[in-house]
Write a protein that holds these residues in place. Structure first.
Motif, PDB file in Angstrom:
ATOM      1  N   LEU A 262       8.364  -9.963   2.936  1.00 37.43           N
ATOM      2  CA  LEU A 262       8.306  -8.601   2.412  1.00 37.43           C
ATOM      3  C   LEU A 262       8.817  -7.613   3.459  1.00 37.43           C
ATOM      4  CD1 LEU A 262       4.808  -8.576   0.655  1.00 37.43           C
ATOM      5  CD2 LEU A 262       7.057  -9.034  -0.370  1.00 37.43           C
ATOM      6  N   ASN A 263       9.377  -6.518   2.991  1.00 36.24           N
ATOM      7  CA  ASN A 263       9.883  -5.476   3.880  1.00 36.24           C
ATOM      8  C   ASN A 263       8.837  -4.393   4.096  1.00 36.24           C
ATOM      9  OD1 ASN A 263      12.525  -6.606   4.089  1.00 36.24           O
ATOM     10  ND2 ASN A 263      13.002  -5.777   2.061  1.00 36.24           N
ATOM     11  N   LEU A 264       8.983  -3.645   5.181  1.00 35.38           N
ATOM     12  CA  LEU A 264       8.160  -2.461   5.383  1.00 35.38           C
ATOM     13  C   LEU A 264       8.511  -1.422   4.327  1.00 35.38           C
ATOM     14  CD1 LEU A 264       8.433  -2.124   9.256  1.00 35.38           C
ATOM     15  CD2 LEU A 264       6.340  -2.649   7.990  1.00 35.38           C
ATOM     16  N   PRO A 265       7.537  -0.651   3.844  1.00 37.53           N
ATOM     17  CA  PRO A 265       7.853   0.403   2.874  1.00 37.53           C
ATOM     18  C   PRO A 265       8.587   1.553   3.541  1.00 37.53           C
ATOM     19  CG  PRO A 265       5.551   0.542   3.511  1.00 37.53           C
ATOM     20  CD  PRO A 265       6.096  -0.693   4.173  1.00 37.53           C
ATOM     21  N   GLY A 266       9.380   2.279   2.771  1.00 39.88           N
ATOM     22  CA  GLY A 266      10.023   3.485   3.278  1.00 39.88           C
ATOM     23  C   GLY A 266       9.011   4.606   3.428  1.00 39.88           C
ATOM     24  N   ARG A 267       9.300   5.558   4.299  1.00 42.28           N
ATOM     25  CA  ARG A 267       8.376   6.654   4.571  1.00 42.28           C
ATOM     26  C   ARG A 267       8.050   7.449   3.307  1.00 42.28           C
ATOM     27  NH1 ARG A 267       6.515  10.327   8.411  1.00 42.28           N
ATOM     28  NH2 ARG A 267       6.754  12.541   7.886  1.00 42.28           N
ATOM     29  N   GLY A 268       9.008   7.578   2.390  1.00 41.82           N
ATOM     30  CA  GLY A 268       8.807   8.400   1.203  1.00 41.82           C
ATOM     31  C   GLY A 268       8.256   7.652   0.000  1.00 41.82           C
ATOM     32  N   GLU A 269       7.904   6.376   0.171  1.00 41.12           N
ATOM     33  CA  GLU A 269       7.377   5.599  -0.948  1.00 41.12           C
ATOM     34  C   GLU A 269       5.870   5.817  -1.114  1.00 41.12           C
ATOM     35  OE1 GLU A 269       8.604   1.476  -1.081  1.00 41.12           O
ATOM     36  OE2 GLU A 269      10.365   1.938   0.138  1.00 41.12           O
ATOM     37  N   ALA A 270       5.402   5.592  -2.330  1.00 42.22           N
ATOM     38  CA  ALA A 270       3.962   5.631  -2.576  1.00 42.22           C
ATOM     39  C   ALA A 270       3.297   4.474  -1.843  1.00 42.22           C
ATOM     40  CB  ALA A 270       3.685   5.550  -4.074  1.00 42.22           C
TER      41      ALA A 270
ATOM     42  N   VAL B 203       1.364  14.308  -1.426  1.00 37.44           N
ATOM     43  CA  VAL B 203       2.809  14.151  -1.619  1.00 37.44           C
ATOM     44  C   VAL B 203       3.577  14.662  -0.397  1.00 37.44           C
ATOM     45  CG1 VAL B 203       2.678  14.266  -4.142  1.00 37.44           C
ATOM     46  CG2 VAL B 203       2.951  16.389  -2.842  1.00 37.44           C
ATOM     47  N   TRP B 204       2.910  14.734   0.754  1.00 38.26           N
ATOM     48  CA  TRP B 204       3.542  15.304   1.946  1.00 38.26           C
ATOM     49  C   TRP B 204       4.829  14.565   2.330  1.00 38.26           C
ATOM     50  CZ3 TRP B 204      -2.026  15.110   4.101  1.00 38.26           C
ATOM     51  CH2 TRP B 204      -2.720  16.246   3.672  1.00 38.26           C
ATOM     52  N   ASN B 205       4.825  13.245   2.184  1.00 36.53           N
ATOM     53  CA  ASN B 205       6.038  12.460   2.458  1.00 36.53           C
ATOM     54  C   ASN B 205       6.678  11.915   1.192  1.00 36.53           C
ATOM     55  OD1 ASN B 205       5.542  12.625   5.298  1.00 36.53           O
ATOM     56  ND2 ASN B 205       4.085  10.931   5.121  1.00 36.53           N
ATOM     57  N   SER B 206       5.943  11.933   0.070  1.00 34.02           N
ATOM     58  CA  SER B 206       6.300  11.074  -1.061  1.00 34.02           C
ATOM     59  C   SER B 206       6.471  11.813  -2.386  1.00 34.02           C
ATOM     60  CB  SER B 206       5.212  10.005  -1.228  1.00 34.02           C
ATOM     61  OG  SER B 206       3.924  10.613  -1.347  1.00 34.02           O
ATOM     62  N   ARG B 207       6.665  13.124  -2.360  1.00 37.90           N
ATOM     63  CA  ARG B 207       6.799  13.859  -3.625  1.00 37.90           C
ATOM     64  C   ARG B 207       7.901  13.236  -4.487  1.00 37.90           C
ATOM     65  NH1 ARG B 207       4.998  18.723  -5.241  1.00 37.90           N
ATOM     66  NH2 ARG B 207       4.472  19.399  -3.108  1.00 37.90           N
ATOM     67  N   GLY B 208       7.566  12.972  -5.746  1.00 32.02           N
ATOM     68  CA  GLY B 208       8.539  12.396  -6.671  1.00 32.02           C
ATOM     69  C   GLY B 208       8.649  10.885  -6.596  1.00 32.02           C
ATOM     70  N   ALA B 209       7.859  10.245  -5.731  1.00 29.80           N
ATOM     71  CA  ALA B 209       7.937   8.790  -5.614  1.00 29.80           C
ATOM     72  C   ALA B 209       7.555   8.118  -6.923  1.00 29.80           C
ATOM     73  CB  ALA B 209       7.014   8.300  -4.493  1.00 29.80           C
ATOM     74  N   GLY B 210       8.263   7.045  -7.232  1.00 33.70           N
ATOM     75  CA  GLY B 210       7.962   6.270  -8.426  1.00 33.70           C
ATOM     76  C   GLY B 210       7.066   5.096  -8.101  1.00 33.70           C
ATOM     77  N   PRO B 211       6.905   4.155  -9.042  1.00 30.95           N
ATOM     78  CA  PRO B 211       6.058   2.979  -8.806  1.00 30.95           C
ATOM     79  C   PRO B 211       6.523   2.190  -7.592  1.00 30.95           C
ATOM     80  CG  PRO B 211       6.594   3.183 -11.134  1.00 30.95           C
ATOM     81  CD  PRO B 211       7.445   4.183 -10.414  1.00 30.95           C
TER      82      PRO B 211
ATOM     83  N   ASP C  54       7.008  -4.344  -4.225  1.00 31.99           N
ATOM     84  CA  ASP C  54       6.117  -5.229  -3.471  1.00 31.99           C
ATOM     85  C   ASP C  54       6.572  -5.222  -2.023  1.00 31.99           C
ATOM     86  OD1 ASP C  54       4.188  -7.023  -2.781  1.00 31.99           O
ATOM     87  OD2 ASP C  54       5.161  -8.765  -3.682  1.00 31.99           O
ATOM     88  N   THR C  55       5.821  -4.573  -1.171  1.00 38.74           N
ATOM     89  CA  THR C  55       6.183  -4.414   0.230  1.00 38.74           C
ATOM     90  C   THR C  55       5.004  -4.766   1.130  1.00 38.74           C
ATOM     91  OG1 THR C  55       5.443  -2.104   0.384  1.00 38.74           O
ATOM     92  CG2 THR C  55       7.727  -2.479  -0.355  1.00 38.74           C
ATOM     93  N   LEU C  56       5.266  -4.778   2.424  1.00 33.33           N
ATOM     94  CA  LEU C  56       4.181  -4.775   3.387  1.00 33.33           C
ATOM     95  C   LEU C  56       3.411  -3.471   3.236  1.00 33.33           C
ATOM     96  CD1 LEU C  56       6.045  -6.141   6.550  1.00 33.33           C
ATOM     97  CD2 LEU C  56       4.633  -7.430   4.924  1.00 33.33           C
ATOM     98  N   GLY C  57       2.237  -3.420   3.838  1.00 31.79           N
ATOM     99  CA  GLY C  57       1.412  -2.220   3.709  1.00 31.79           C
ATOM    100  C   GLY C  57       0.251  -2.470   2.767  1.00 31.79           C
ATOM    101  N   LEU C  58      -0.112  -1.441   2.017  1.00 32.25           N
ATOM    102  CA  LEU C  58      -1.299  -1.525   1.178  1.00 32.25           C
ATOM    103  C   LEU C  58      -1.195  -2.647   0.158  1.00 32.25           C
ATOM    104  CD1 LEU C  58      -4.030  -0.269   0.392  1.00 32.25           C
ATOM    105  CD2 LEU C  58      -2.786   1.187  -1.208  1.00 32.25           C
ATOM    106  N   GLY C  59      -2.222  -3.496   0.146  1.00 33.75           N
ATOM    107  CA  GLY C  59      -2.300  -4.543  -0.861  1.00 33.75           C
ATOM    108  C   GLY C  59      -3.284  -4.184  -1.952  1.00 33.75           C
ATOM    109  N   GLU C  60      -4.495  -3.730  -1.557  1.00 33.76           N
ATOM    110  CA  GLU C  60      -5.538  -3.463  -2.546  1.00 33.76           C
ATOM    111  C   GLU C  60      -6.656  -2.646  -1.912  1.00 33.76           C
ATOM    112  OE1 GLU C  60      -7.224  -6.560  -5.628  1.00 33.76           O
ATOM    113  OE2 GLU C  60      -8.308  -6.758  -3.736  1.00 33.76           O
ATOM    114  N   VAL C  61      -7.266  -1.786  -2.718  1.00 31.72           N
ATOM    115  CA  VAL C  61      -8.419  -1.003  -2.299  1.00 31.72           C
ATOM    116  C   VAL C  61      -9.617  -1.443  -3.139  1.00 31.72           C
ATOM    117  CG1 VAL C  61      -9.435   1.307  -2.159  1.00 31.72           C
ATOM    118  CG2 VAL C  61      -7.002   0.983  -1.648  1.00 31.72           C
TER     119      VAL C  61
END
Length: 288
Positions: free
Chosen positions: A65-73, A224-232, A235-242
């Protein structure tokens, strides 16, 4: 007007945050050495880390998996809550000594004192202490929060103790709140308040929303400080589940009904409910 049937329990608590990681050894080492967490569960798929046997963060293999982009949810930060200012100071010192370049700031929020870091794969971490509830200022259903400069060196000088440093790995900590990046604040409010049943505690100019149960300042937040307008999310690295825990199965069932009415797909096992928010952030509500 909502009823108690539409609201999450006042006894709600935030549970384990699962992260998908690319370098298990490096990430597990960081959470243990920098934040003083201990291994509380281990399998071929991942490792659970926490304090006093309570799993706070679960690291799951995310190979390929790749790291998520800064502007992604996704995840903005996981917030670890400490019982005392000395316990907080000891963990802040440990994290800063491990790698000071991962420190990103500190703030007095009126309700709390907070220090911010990134882990080695860029997942945000907040370490914080709550001021006594009787000092929190409410206007109706809205809590007063702010972002005021908090000098980390002054804080450590005032609150750090040899005992707290020596007991770093044995003192209690919990997941106080989870803060997400989303694409749209009104949509977040419709989902987290109107459907899930959190209460809105404050918001900032359409940029951020804070929600809770039981009169806490916030169990979750979305911005939305980094992610305004982000869509779904992809599957990336980062958050898996809360994980969110509630007192009994009736609470889980009532939430399942609310999700069904709102047209939100979920998987209900009887004691546990799995579903996604509008940005594909994975949520799990279980009896705790």
């Amino acid at each position: 007007m909502s009823t108690t049937q539409d609201q999450l329990s006042a006894d709600l608590a935030m549970g384990t945050v699962m992260l998908k990681v690319g370098d298990m050894k490096n990430m597990s080492g960081y959470y243990q050495k920098a934040l003083g967490l201990e291994v509380v569960s281990e399998s071929a798929q991942g490792v659970g880390l926490g304090r006093q046997g309570l799993e706070l963060v679960h690291l799951s293999e995310g190979k390929g998996l790749n790291l998520p982009g800064r502007g992604e949810a996704g995840l903005f930060h996981t917030a670890l809550l400490f019982d005392t200012q000395a316990d907080l100071a000891a963990t802040v010192l440990s994290a800063a000594q491990f790698d000071g370049s991962l420190f990103t700031g500190s703030s007095d929020h009126l309700v709390s004192e907070a220090f911010y870091f990134n882990d080695p794969e860029g997942n945000g971490i907040e370490l914080y202490f709550d001021r006594p509830r009787d000092t929190w200022k409410w206007t109706g259903d809205t809590i007063a929060m702010d972002t005021i400069h908090l000098d980390p060196n002054d804080y450590l000088n005032k609150h750090l103790s040899e005992q707290a440093v020596s007991e770093l790995r044995t003192t209690r900590a919990g997941i106080g709140h989870v803060h997400l990046q989303v694409g749209d604040v009104p949509m977040a409010e419709k989902f987290y308040v109107d459907t899930l049943g959190f209460a809105k505690t404050t918001s900032f100019h359409g940029q951020a929303l804070f929600v809770s149960a039981g009169g806490y300042h916030h169990h979750m937040a979305m911005n939305v400080w980094n992610s305004r307008g982000a869509g779904p999310r992809k599957d990336t690295l980062g958050l898996g589940e809360v994980l969110i825990t509630v007192p009994n199965a009736d609470e889980v069932g009532a939430l399942a009904d609310r999700l069904k009415v709102a047209g939100v797909a979920s998987h209900h096992t009887g004691a546990e409910l799995r579903f996604e928010d509008p940005w594909r952030n994975q949520l799990r509500v279980a009896v705790g």
